[in-house]
Design an enzyme around this catalytic site. Structure first.
Site, PDB file in Angstrom:
ATOM      1  CG  ASP A  31       7.543   6.361  -7.609  1.00  0.00           C
ATOM      2  OD1 ASP A  31       8.030   7.481  -7.871  1.00  0.00           O
ATOM      3  OD2 ASP A  31       8.175   5.294  -7.729  1.00  0.00           O
ATOM      4  CB  SER A 124      23.035  -1.167  -1.698  1.00  0.00           C
ATOM      5  OG  SER A 124      24.129  -1.192  -2.559  1.00  0.00           O
ATOM      6  CE1 TYR A 149      21.431   4.415  -3.241  1.00  0.00           C
ATOM      7  CE2 TYR A 149      23.527   3.279  -3.555  1.00  0.00           C
ATOM      8  CZ  TYR A 149      22.140   3.257  -3.498  1.00  0.00           C
ATOM      9  OH  TYR A 149      21.477   2.067  -3.699  1.00  0.00           O
ATOM     10  CE  LYS A 153      19.504   2.433  -0.747  1.00  0.00           C
ATOM     11  NZ  LYS A 153      18.055   2.422  -0.657  1.00  0.00           N
ATOM     12  CG  ASN A 198      25.449   7.430 -13.210  1.00  0.00           C
ATOM     13  OD1 ASN A 198      26.204   8.296 -13.621  1.00  0.00           O
ATOM     14  ND2 ASN A 198      24.258   7.693 -12.669  1.00  0.00           N
TER      15      ASN A 198
HETATM   16  P1  NAD Z   1      14.524   3.740  -9.229  1.00  0.00           P
HETATM   17  O1  NAD Z   1      15.056   5.119  -9.165  1.00  0.00           O
HETATM   18  O2  NAD Z   1      14.145   3.182 -10.553  1.00  0.00           O
HETATM   19  O3  NAD Z   1      13.271   3.590  -8.239  1.00  0.00           O
HETATM   20  C1  NAD Z   1      13.165   4.351  -7.058  1.00  0.00           C
HETATM   21  C2  NAD Z   1      11.811   5.032  -7.075  1.00  0.00           C
HETATM   22  O4  NAD Z   1      11.648   5.815  -5.890  1.00  0.00           O
HETATM   23  C3  NAD Z   1      11.630   5.977  -8.263  1.00  0.00           C
HETATM   24  O5  NAD Z   1      10.447   5.610  -8.957  1.00  0.00           O
HETATM   25  C4  NAD Z   1      11.496   7.367  -7.625  1.00  0.00           C
HETATM   26  O6  NAD Z   1      10.625   8.199  -8.356  1.00  0.00           O
HETATM   27  C5  NAD Z   1      10.988   7.017  -6.242  1.00  0.00           C
HETATM   28  N1  NAD Z   1      11.293   7.994  -5.175  1.00  0.00           N
HETATM   29  C6  NAD Z   1      12.489   8.516  -4.825  1.00  0.00           C
HETATM   30  N2  NAD Z   1      12.352   9.329  -3.758  1.00  0.00           N
HETATM   31  C7  NAD Z   1      11.030   9.315  -3.425  1.00  0.00           C
HETATM   32  C8  NAD Z   1      10.252   9.943  -2.414  1.00  0.00           C
HETATM   33  N3  NAD Z   1      10.812  10.784  -1.529  1.00  0.00           N
HETATM   34  N4  NAD Z   1       8.930   9.703  -2.390  1.00  0.00           N
HETATM   35  C9  NAD Z   1       8.338   8.866  -3.278  1.00  0.00           C
HETATM   36  N5  NAD Z   1       9.012   8.244  -4.249  1.00  0.00           N
HETATM   37  C10 NAD Z   1      10.348   8.459  -4.319  1.00  0.00           C
HETATM   38  O7  NAD Z   1      15.595   2.777  -8.511  1.00  0.00           O
HETATM   39  P2  NAD Z   1      15.653   1.193  -8.447  1.00  0.00           P
HETATM   40  O8  NAD Z   1      16.847   0.753  -9.213  1.00  0.00           O
HETATM   41  O9  NAD Z   1      14.339   0.616  -8.738  1.00  0.00           O
HETATM   42  O10 NAD Z   1      16.029   1.010  -6.908  1.00  0.00           O
HETATM   43  C11 NAD Z   1      15.039   0.766  -5.912  1.00  0.00           C
HETATM   44  C12 NAD Z   1      15.719   0.764  -4.555  1.00  0.00           C
HETATM   45  O11 NAD Z   1      16.757  -0.217  -4.553  1.00  0.00           O
HETATM   46  C13 NAD Z   1      16.393   2.089  -4.203  1.00  0.00           C
HETATM   47  O12 NAD Z   1      16.229   2.323  -2.821  1.00  0.00           O
HETATM   48  C14 NAD Z   1      17.848   1.828  -4.518  1.00  0.00           C
HETATM   49  O13 NAD Z   1      18.703   2.627  -3.764  1.00  0.00           O
HETATM   50  C15 NAD Z   1      17.992   0.362  -4.138  1.00  0.00           C
HETATM   51  N6  NAD Z   1      19.099  -0.310  -4.825  1.00  0.00           N
HETATM   52  C16 NAD Z   1      19.195  -0.251  -6.189  1.00  0.00           C
HETATM   53  C17 NAD Z   1      20.274  -0.857  -6.824  1.00  0.00           C
HETATM   54  C18 NAD Z   1      20.418  -0.773  -8.327  1.00  0.00           C
HETATM   55  O14 NAD Z   1      21.518  -1.024  -8.822  1.00  0.00           O
HETATM   56  N7  NAD Z   1      19.373  -0.468  -9.079  1.00  0.00           N
HETATM   57  C19 NAD Z   1      21.244  -1.536  -6.075  1.00  0.00           C
HETATM   58  C20 NAD Z   1      21.118  -1.584  -4.700  1.00  0.00           C
HETATM   59  C21 NAD Z   1      20.029  -0.968  -4.074  1.00  0.00           C
HETATM   60  N1  UFG Z   2      31.694   0.228 -15.459  1.00  0.00           N
HETATM   61  C1  UFG Z   2      32.408   0.512 -16.610  1.00  0.00           C
HETATM   62  N2  UFG Z   2      31.892   1.433 -17.472  1.00  0.00           N
HETATM   63  C2  UFG Z   2      30.721   2.077 -17.258  1.00  0.00           C
HETATM   64  C3  UFG Z   2      29.996   1.773 -16.077  1.00  0.00           C
HETATM   65  C4  UFG Z   2      30.523   0.849 -15.191  1.00  0.00           C
HETATM   66  O1  UFG Z   2      33.477  -0.049 -16.832  1.00  0.00           O
HETATM   67  O2  UFG Z   2      30.318   2.922 -18.104  1.00  0.00           O
HETATM   68  C5  UFG Z   2      32.222  -0.797 -14.532  1.00  0.00           C
HETATM   69  C6  UFG Z   2      32.487  -0.286 -13.135  1.00  0.00           C
HETATM   70  O3  UFG Z   2      33.778   0.279 -13.043  1.00  0.00           O
HETATM   71  C7  UFG Z   2      32.301  -1.554 -12.298  1.00  0.00           C
HETATM   72  C8  UFG Z   2      31.223  -2.321 -13.069  1.00  0.00           C
HETATM   73  O4  UFG Z   2      31.237  -1.792 -14.390  1.00  0.00           O
HETATM   74  O5  UFG Z   2      33.486  -2.308 -12.315  1.00  0.00           O
HETATM   75  C9  UFG Z   2      29.832  -2.154 -12.474  1.00  0.00           C
HETATM   76  O6  UFG Z   2      29.547  -0.770 -12.349  1.00  0.00           O
HETATM   77  P1  UFG Z   2      28.059  -0.226 -12.070  1.00  0.00           P
HETATM   78  O7  UFG Z   2      28.143   1.270 -12.045  1.00  0.00           O
HETATM   79  O8  UFG Z   2      27.104  -0.851 -13.015  1.00  0.00           O
HETATM   80  O9  UFG Z   2      27.726  -0.828 -10.641  1.00  0.00           O
HETATM   81  P2  UFG Z   2      28.463  -0.641  -9.239  1.00  0.00           P
HETATM   82  O10 UFG Z   2      28.936  -2.001  -8.814  1.00  0.00           O
HETATM   83  O11 UFG Z   2      29.455   0.437  -9.257  1.00  0.00           O
HETATM   84  O12 UFG Z   2      27.265  -0.140  -8.302  1.00  0.00           O
HETATM   85  C10 UFG Z   2      25.939  -0.656  -8.394  1.00  0.00           C
HETATM   86  C11 UFG Z   2      24.936   0.444  -8.094  1.00  0.00           C
HETATM   87  C12 UFG Z   2      25.010   0.845  -6.646  1.00  0.00           C
HETATM   88  C13 UFG Z   2      24.896  -0.357  -5.763  1.00  0.00           C
HETATM   89  C14 UFG Z   2      25.914  -1.405  -6.140  1.00  0.00           C
HETATM   90  C15 UFG Z   2      25.670  -2.657  -5.344  1.00  0.00           C
HETATM   91  O13 UFG Z   2      25.158   1.584  -8.902  1.00  0.00           O
HETATM   92  O14 UFG Z   2      23.924   1.700  -6.347  1.00  0.00           O
HETATM   93  O15 UFG Z   2      25.796  -1.727  -7.534  1.00  0.00           O
HETATM   94  O16 UFG Z   2      26.679  -3.571  -5.591  1.00  0.00           O
HETATM   95  F1  UFG Z   2      25.089  -0.006  -4.486  1.00  0.00           F
END
Ligand code: NAD
Ligand code: UFG
Length: 336
Positions: A31, A124, A149, A153, A198
């Site tokens: 990482d 995702s 983003y 994916k 966010n």
């Molecule tokens: P996170 O940011 O907590 O973890 C991602 C990690 O990758 C971080 O520790 C960051 O430091 C590391 N990283 C980023 N770029 C790098 C690079 N070039 N080299 C080495 N390390 C690097 O995010 P997360 O929520 O744990 O998500 C993990 C994966 O799942 C991501 O690919 C994210 O896009 C995907 N994902 C997350 C969600 C969500 O809502 N959390 C939903 C769908 C998909």
């Molecule tokens: N929402 C609010 N207030 C906030 C934040 C979110 O009302 O302050 C609402 C959004 O409008 C949405 C719901 O809560 O209706 C969920 O929002 P999130 O931002 O928590 O999640 P999203 O569904 O928009 O997206 C997340 C991740 C993406 C991922 C996706 C997969 O951020 O990276 O889930 O379904 F791709």
């Protein structure tokens, strides 16, 4: 199996280490700490009772990745590393395309040259865009992603599918995560967003703990039961165990396999707020705000394929997700 976790210090990666360890796998984390804190790995070590082998390196750094594969014999890679903020990706598209695409290109090339051809990719639900059917099955066509983003994916899924098509020695599992929330029940690891969150749950927990004045609910005029957006929230420990199940598919030489990882239940923003207040006995003031650009009304999956083929299904419900998110936040009001 000996597994390399790229991005393993992050939110989902740190929880996945614990499930992999429970299942008897050994792990190694790479990482660059761009969005994580090494304290997460120290706390995981306490939970599992052993050190987590870790190298601080960027996956785009070919020399470092080569050295890692020279020194270790990995059976598979779980590729979490990537930048993941939707809003930030709109403001910084080049950084997002550059990081997420190049990290994956370098990783795949290094894996290939070291004859490690088993990969689980963090995809995702965002790849479905405005979903053509609800609940979303894996056959649902991919849609138009409204942000860089999501584009990374979707494009990386294509890259991985082409690679597997060209060389059948590859096993590629694309895991399409729905909305991970919650934290490990012990309360020492969890989601640690930088700055103003966010996503919904960290915003709720930071409001409940007094760091934010009130939650903005983005729109109450969607075509949903209460007008607010509906999502498939999944406990991060369930999501983590989905990776263990996916490794079983790899061990059976699955070729290309795609799975939704969600619960199959849709909850509205207000459902989540109400569940959080009820379970935790804390207040979460909120105001209705305009819709957030790019948001869709409803997104939840049909998780039947993962159950049928991997024997995996989510165990935790929304109340446990709310309980564990709050447990983490209240014990760690400033994160790590
Ligand atoms: P996170 O940011 O907590 O973890 C991602 C990690 O990758 C971080 O520790 C960051 O430091 C590391 N990283 C980023 N770029 C790098 C690079 N070039 N080299 C080495 N390390 C690097 O995010 P997360 O929520 O744990 O998500 C993990 C994966 O799942 C991501 O690919 C994210 O896009 C995907 N994902 C997350 C969600 C969500 O809502 N959390 C939903 C769908 C998909
Ligand atoms: N929402 C609010 N207030 C906030 C934040 C979110 O009302 O302050 C609402 C959004 O409008 C949405 C719901 O809560 O209706 C969920 O929002 P999130 O931002 O928590 O999640 P999203 O569904 O928009 O997206 C997340 C991740 C993406 C991922 C996706 C997969 O951020 O990276 O889930 O379904 F791709």
């Amino acid at each position: 199996m000996h597994i390399l976790l790229t991005g393993g210090a992050g939110y989902i990666g740190s929880h996945t280490i614990i499930e992999l360890d429970k299942a008897g796998h050994s792990v190694y984390v790479v990482d660059n700490l761009s969005n994580s804190n090494p304290e997460a790995l120290r706390r995981v070590a306490k939970i599992i009772g052993k050190e987590v082998p870790f190298v601080e390196a960027d996956v785009r750094d070919r020399k470092a990745m080569d050295a890692l594969f020279e020194a270790n014999r990995f059976d598979a890679v779980i590729h979490f590393a990537g930048l993941k903020s939707v809003g930030e990706s709109v403001a910084m598209p080049l950084e997002y395309y550059e990081n997420n695409m190049n990290a994956t290109f370098v990783l795949l090339d290094v894996m290939r040259r070291h004859n490690c051809k088993n990969i689980i990719f963090s995809s995702s639900a965002t790849v479905y865009g405005e979903p053509a059917v609800i609940p979303i099955t894996e056959e649902c066509p991919k849609g138009h992603c409204t942000n860089p983003y999501g584009q990374t994916k979707s494009m990386l899924e294509e890259v991985l599918m082409d690679l597997q098509r060209a060389d059948k020695a590859w096993n590629v599992v694309l895991l399409r995560y729905f909305n991970p929330i919650g934290a490990h029940p012990v309360g020492t690891i969890g989601e640690n967003p930088n700055g103003i969150p966010n996503n919904l749950m960290p915003y709720i927990t930071q409001t409940a703990v007094g760091m934010r004045k009130e939650l903005g609910v983005f729109g109450d005029d969607y075509d949903t039961p209460d007008g607010t957006g509906v999502r498939d929230y999944i406990h991060v420990c369930d999501l983590a165990s989905g990776h263990v199940a996916a490794l079983q598919a790899i061990q059976k030489n699955c070729g290309l396999a795609i799975y939704n990882l969600g619960t199959g239940h849709g909850y509205s923003v207000l459902d989540v707020v109400k569940a959080f207040i009820k379970v935790n006995g804390v207040d979460v003031p909120y105001v209705i705000k305009p819709r957030r650009p790019g948001d869709i009304a409803t997104c939840y999956c049909n998780p039947a394929k993962a159950k049928a083929e991997l024997g995996w299904e989510a165990k935790y419900g929304i109340e446990e997700m709310c309980r564990d998110s709050w447990n983490w936040q209240k014990r760690n009001p400033k994160g790590y």
